[in-house]
Design a protein around this motif. Sequence first.
Motif, PDB file in Angstrom:
ATOM      1  N   ASP A  75     -51.065 -26.850  -0.744  1.00 19.51           N
ATOM      2  CA  ASP A  75     -50.451 -26.898  -2.067  1.00 19.51           C
ATOM      3  C   ASP A  75     -51.443 -26.282  -3.050  1.00 19.51           C
ATOM      4  O   ASP A  75     -52.563 -26.788  -3.196  1.00 19.51           O
ATOM      5  N   VAL A  76     -51.063 -25.182  -3.693  1.00 20.96           N
ATOM      6  CA  VAL A  76     -51.992 -24.464  -4.559  1.00 20.96           C
ATOM      7  C   VAL A  76     -51.769 -24.758  -6.050  1.00 20.96           C
ATOM      8  O   VAL A  76     -52.270 -24.044  -6.912  1.00 20.96           O
ATOM      9  N   ARG A  77     -51.043 -25.836  -6.337  1.00 22.35           N
ATOM     10  CA  ARG A  77     -50.834 -26.238  -7.739  1.00 22.35           C
ATOM     11  C   ARG A  77     -52.095 -26.918  -8.272  1.00 22.35           C
ATOM     12  O   ARG A  77     -53.062 -27.146  -7.550  1.00 22.35           O
ATOM     13  N   TRP A 105     -49.835 -31.963  -8.712  1.00 19.46           N
ATOM     14  CA  TRP A 105     -49.920 -32.676  -7.433  1.00 19.46           C
ATOM     15  C   TRP A 105     -49.683 -34.168  -7.648  1.00 19.46           C
ATOM     16  O   TRP A 105     -48.971 -34.811  -6.883  1.00 19.46           O
ATOM     17  N   PRO A 165     -56.153 -26.016  -5.253  1.00 22.52           N
ATOM     18  CA  PRO A 165     -55.646 -25.233  -6.380  1.00 22.52           C
ATOM     19  C   PRO A 165     -55.937 -23.745  -6.202  1.00 22.52           C
ATOM     20  O   PRO A 165     -56.959 -23.363  -5.622  1.00 22.52           O
ATOM     21  N   MET A 166     -55.027 -22.915  -6.697  1.00 22.19           N
ATOM     22  CA  MET A 166     -55.112 -21.473  -6.488  1.00 22.19           C
ATOM     23  C   MET A 166     -56.504 -20.921  -6.776  1.00 22.19           C
ATOM     24  O   MET A 166     -57.038 -20.140  -5.987  1.00 22.19           O
ATOM     25  N   CYS A 212     -46.369 -23.829  -4.039  1.00 22.79           N
ATOM     26  CA  CYS A 212     -46.786 -24.073  -5.425  1.00 22.79           C
ATOM     27  C   CYS A 212     -45.603 -24.716  -6.143  1.00 22.79           C
ATOM     28  O   CYS A 212     -44.766 -25.341  -5.499  1.00 22.79           O
ATOM     29  N   ARG A 222     -47.216 -18.574  -7.628  1.00 26.90           N
ATOM     30  CA  ARG A 222     -48.639 -18.641  -7.244  1.00 26.90           C
ATOM     31  C   ARG A 222     -48.806 -18.546  -5.734  1.00 26.90           C
ATOM     32  O   ARG A 222     -49.762 -17.948  -5.244  1.00 26.90           O
ATOM     33  N   SER A 223     -47.860 -19.125  -4.985  1.00 26.73           N
ATOM     34  CA  SER A 223     -47.973 -19.094  -3.526  1.00 26.73           C
ATOM     35  C   SER A 223     -47.904 -17.662  -2.987  1.00 26.73           C
ATOM     36  O   SER A 223     -48.588 -17.320  -2.019  1.00 26.73           O
ATOM     37  N   GLY A 276     -40.827 -23.146  -3.991  1.00 32.75           N
ATOM     38  CA  GLY A 276     -41.881 -24.119  -4.228  1.00 32.75           C
ATOM     39  C   GLY A 276     -41.443 -25.579  -4.217  1.00 32.75           C
ATOM     40  O   GLY A 276     -40.397 -25.945  -3.696  1.00 32.75           O
TER      41      GLY A 276
END
Length: 108
Positions: free
Chosen positions: A28-30, A35, A47-48, A68, A73-74, A95
């Motif tokens: 999860d790149v949030r 999150w 995170p990204m 994301c 972002r993903s 997402g």
Amino acid sequence: MKKWQDVTPQKLLELLESGEAESKQIIDVREPFEWDYYHLEGSALIPMNAVPSRMSELDDTGPIYIVCAHGVRSVAVCNYLEEQGYSNLRNVSGGMAAIASLKGFQYD
């Protein structure tokens, strides 16, 4: 030309339910505040902006599912990781917003 693949939220949930995918394969790149609101149990928060310094945590022996909030972002993270030599990447289209709607959660 991109090598990573898109996967629908529905397909991801089906893979998790059937055991074909494990939640530890989900990155999860949030941001942490996103999150905290809602995430898939067992997934990893990276995170990204932290991805470049935390790539050693990624296990490329099986598919890595990048998620994301809405699927923007993903895509960027999939492109970046592909440039770094990762090949087994899956972008979760739509997402967490799409996953939440499938699971019946309200997500802003």
